[in-house]
Design an enzyme around this catalytic site. Structure first.
Site, PDB file in Angstrom:
ATOM      1  N   TYR A 146     -15.926  55.105  -7.103  1.00 50.74           N
ATOM      2  CA  TYR A 146     -16.203  56.282  -7.939  1.00 50.74           C
ATOM      3  C   TYR A 146     -17.661  56.369  -8.360  1.00 50.74           C
ATOM      4  O   TYR A 146     -18.138  57.440  -8.716  1.00 50.74           O
ATOM      5  CB  TYR A 146     -15.347  56.240  -9.210  1.00 50.74           C
ATOM      6  CG  TYR A 146     -13.964  56.820  -9.076  1.00 50.74           C
ATOM      7  CD1 TYR A 146     -13.102  56.386  -8.080  1.00 50.74           C
ATOM      8  CD2 TYR A 146     -13.518  57.792  -9.959  1.00 50.74           C
ATOM      9  CE1 TYR A 146     -11.833  56.901  -7.981  1.00 50.74           C
ATOM     10  CE2 TYR A 146     -12.244  58.317  -9.866  1.00 50.74           C
ATOM     11  CZ  TYR A 146     -11.404  57.872  -8.875  1.00 50.74           C
ATOM     12  OH  TYR A 146     -10.149  58.390  -8.787  1.00 50.74           O
ATOM     13  N   LYS A 195      -7.899  44.967  -1.103  1.00 49.50           N
ATOM     14  CA  LYS A 195      -7.793  45.141   0.357  1.00 49.50           C
ATOM     15  C   LYS A 195      -8.710  44.091   0.993  1.00 49.50           C
ATOM     16  O   LYS A 195      -9.657  44.410   1.725  1.00 49.50           O
ATOM     17  CB  LYS A 195      -8.193  46.589   0.726  1.00 49.50           C
ATOM     18  CG  LYS A 195      -7.934  46.980   2.164  1.00 49.50           C
ATOM     19  CD  LYS A 195      -6.471  47.097   2.521  1.00 49.50           C
ATOM     20  CE  LYS A 195      -6.301  47.356   4.021  1.00 49.50           C
ATOM     21  NZ  LYS A 195      -4.897  47.278   4.472  1.00 49.50           N
ATOM     22  N   ASP A 227      -1.895  48.276   0.260  1.00 49.86           N
ATOM     23  CA  ASP A 227      -0.879  49.024   1.021  1.00 49.86           C
ATOM     24  C   ASP A 227       0.511  48.432   0.774  1.00 49.86           C
ATOM     25  O   ASP A 227       1.493  49.152   0.605  1.00 49.86           O
ATOM     26  CB  ASP A 227      -1.228  49.082   2.521  1.00 49.86           C
ATOM     27  CG  ASP A 227      -1.690  47.761   3.102  1.00 49.86           C
ATOM     28  OD1 ASP A 227      -1.870  46.787   2.344  1.00 49.86           O
ATOM     29  OD2 ASP A 227      -1.857  47.693   4.332  1.00 49.86           O
ATOM     30  N   ASP A 251      -6.275  54.451  -9.438  1.00 47.92           N
ATOM     31  CA  ASP A 251      -5.996  55.890  -9.569  1.00 47.92           C
ATOM     32  C   ASP A 251      -4.730  56.240  -8.780  1.00 47.92           C
ATOM     33  O   ASP A 251      -3.819  56.895  -9.291  1.00 47.92           O
ATOM     34  CB  ASP A 251      -7.198  56.685  -9.035  1.00 47.92           C
ATOM     35  CG  ASP A 251      -6.961  58.189  -9.109  1.00 47.92           C
ATOM     36  OD1 ASP A 251      -6.471  58.649 -10.147  1.00 47.92           O
ATOM     37  OD2 ASP A 251      -7.261  58.880  -8.119  1.00 47.92           O
ATOM     38  N   ASP A 255      -0.565  56.937 -10.293  1.00 51.15           N
ATOM     39  CA  ASP A 255       0.241  58.143 -10.065  1.00 51.15           C
ATOM     40  C   ASP A 255       1.589  57.771  -9.447  1.00 51.15           C
ATOM     41  O   ASP A 255       2.636  58.317  -9.817  1.00 51.15           O
ATOM     42  CB  ASP A 255      -0.477  59.119  -9.122  1.00 51.15           C
ATOM     43  CG  ASP A 255      -1.316  60.148  -9.880  1.00 51.15           C
ATOM     44  OD1 ASP A 255      -1.731  59.844 -11.014  1.00 51.15           O
ATOM     45  OD2 ASP A 255      -1.549  61.242  -9.333  1.00 51.15           O
TER      46      ASP A 255
HETATM   47  C1  IPM Z   1      -7.231  60.142 -13.488  1.00 50.96           C
HETATM   48  C2  IPM Z   1      -7.725  61.373 -12.786  1.00 50.96           C
HETATM   49  C3  IPM Z   1      -9.237  61.308 -12.656  1.00 50.96           C
HETATM   50  C4  IPM Z   1      -9.558  60.044 -11.867  1.00 50.96           C
HETATM   51  C5  IPM Z   1      -9.884  62.545 -12.035  1.00 50.96           C
HETATM   52  C6  IPM Z   1      -9.560  63.791 -12.834  1.00 50.96           C
HETATM   53  C7  IPM Z   1     -11.372  62.386 -11.860  1.00 50.96           C
HETATM   54  O1  IPM Z   1      -7.111  61.497 -11.551  1.00 50.96           O
HETATM   55  O2  IPM Z   1      -7.642  59.929 -14.638  1.00 50.96           O
HETATM   56  O3  IPM Z   1      -6.457  59.406 -12.895  1.00 50.96           O
HETATM   57  O4  IPM Z   1      -9.501  60.054 -10.642  1.00 50.96           O
HETATM   58  O5  IPM Z   1      -9.853  59.027 -12.495  1.00 50.96           O
HETATM   59 MG    MG Z   2      -5.541  60.104 -11.218  1.00 50.43          MG
END
Ligand code: IPM
Ligand code: MG
Length: 364
Positions: A146, A195, A227, A251, A255
């Protein structure tokens, strides 16, 4: 107790969900006799509309001078919003990344656990005795892919894009320490995810995490390739306690972890620095498709506010009360739209964003 909180409502559903978290904090103040002073500041698309940039120095200043930051979500629909016609460094997400860096929020904790009341929403195959997991992802938040050098330019006649993953040993060491400290308060297991079969940053990651592990003999450390971790999270999430990983992997895995809890609307997060300062935001995004409809799920933001009470203000009893109120609200059958099962909804009551906030407040 008296505290100052900078509030970044943000874009999309941000203002709706932050309003509910604010109601819950007000209820906590009322019940336990605390005073919180709020200062609203802009970040993301709303800041672009007002000032032409996603993050102003003024917002950074107010955040730095506060005891904690409560945030909703930022960003819009990339296909239709004018914010995404701007150069990348001026888009809403760039504001969030800059804020994380400016506040040195290198440790992002994202707990994912299954409320037994939502067991039917968990998309994982049934398991004997039911599913029951409780893990926390400890994501490095101010380094890695990032924040390395990035550019798009013509190289040898071809348009070429470059992103760079960079980690130094200090960045790895401090997040590893946070992960082991977190594990010491939980079930004393750390899974470091990388990784290392391909990436140099991952090989250094593994080496430094192993060095830190030597200071925590009570904690069991294992390494897992990212993975494989993606697969294990849907196969057997019960095996995890604390997952520590880099920015990009964290990240994606967070999710995934949120979805197995039944809805991405449930996952809270704390972004921490050294000391007690932190920024608290749901792990989900701004959901522009449902913004303003009053159907967003405020629970991730409410649980993030509870993390603020716990980590920044050391108000454990109050944080427990908020967590318990969320659980009781679910147990009493109240559901936002995303938590409504497709089939049998008997015994369940659909709630708007604001109604669900009220139900939680009533239970504190
Ligand atoms: C998160 C979001 C952010 C990230 C985006 C909005 C930049 O997806 O906080 O997980 O990737 O960190
Ligand atoms: Mg995110």
């Amino acid at each position: 107790m008296e505290k100052t909180i900078a509030v970044i409502a943000g874009d999309g559903i941000g203002p709706e969900i932050v309003r509910e978290a604010g109601k819950v904090l007000d209820r906590v103040c009322e019940k336990y006799g605390h005073t919180f002073h709020y200062t609203d500041v802009l970040m993301g698309g709303c800041s672009i509309d007002a000032f032409g940039v996603p993050l102003t120095d003024e917002t950074i200043r107010v955040c730095k001078e506060s005891d904690a930051v409560l945030m909703g979500s930022i960003g819009g629909d990339a296909a239709t919003s004018p914010w995404y016609k701007l150069e990348p460094a001026l888009r809403p997400e760039a504001g969030l990344l800059k804020l994380r860096k400016a506040l040195n929020l290198y440790c992002n904790l994202r707990p994912a656990y299954l409320f037994k009341e939502l067991a039917d929403s968990c998309p994982l195959a049934a398991k004997e005795g039911g599913r029951n997991f409780d893990l926390v992802i400890c994501r490095e938040l101010t380094g890695g892919l990032y924040f390395g050098e990035r550019y798009t330019r013509e190289i040898d006649g071809l348009v070429t894009a470059v992103d760079t993953a960079v980690y130094n040993e200090n960045e790895i060491r401090r997040i590893a320490v946070k992960a082991f400290e977190t594990a010491m308060k939980r079930n004393r297991r750390v899974t470091s995810v990388d990784k290392a079969n391909v990436l140099d940053t991952s090989r250094l990651w593994r080496k430094v995490v192993a060095e830190v592990a030597a200071d925590y003999p009570e904690v069991e450390l294992s390494n897992m390739l990212v993975d494989n971790c993606a697969m294990q999270l849907v196969k057997d999430p019960e095996q995890f306690d604390v997952i520590v990983t880099g920015n990009m992997f964290g990240d994606i895995l967070s999710d995934e972890a949120s979805m197995i809890t039944g809805s991405i609307g449930m996952l809270s997060s704390a972004s921490l620095s050294d000391g007690t300062f932190g920024l608290y935001e749901p792990s989900h995004g701004s959901a522009p498709d449902i913004a303003g409809l009053g159907i967003a799920n405020p629970i991730a933001t409410v649980l993030s506010a509870a993390m603020m009470l716990r980590y920044s203000f050391d108000l454990q009893e109050e944080a427990d009360a908020v967590d318990a109120a969320v659980r009781q609200t679910l147990a009493d059958g109240y559901r936002s739209a995303d938590l409504m099962p497709k089939g049998d909804t008997s015994g369940l009551t659909a709630q708007s964003c604001s109604e669900l906030g009220d139900r939680i407040c009533e239970r504190i």
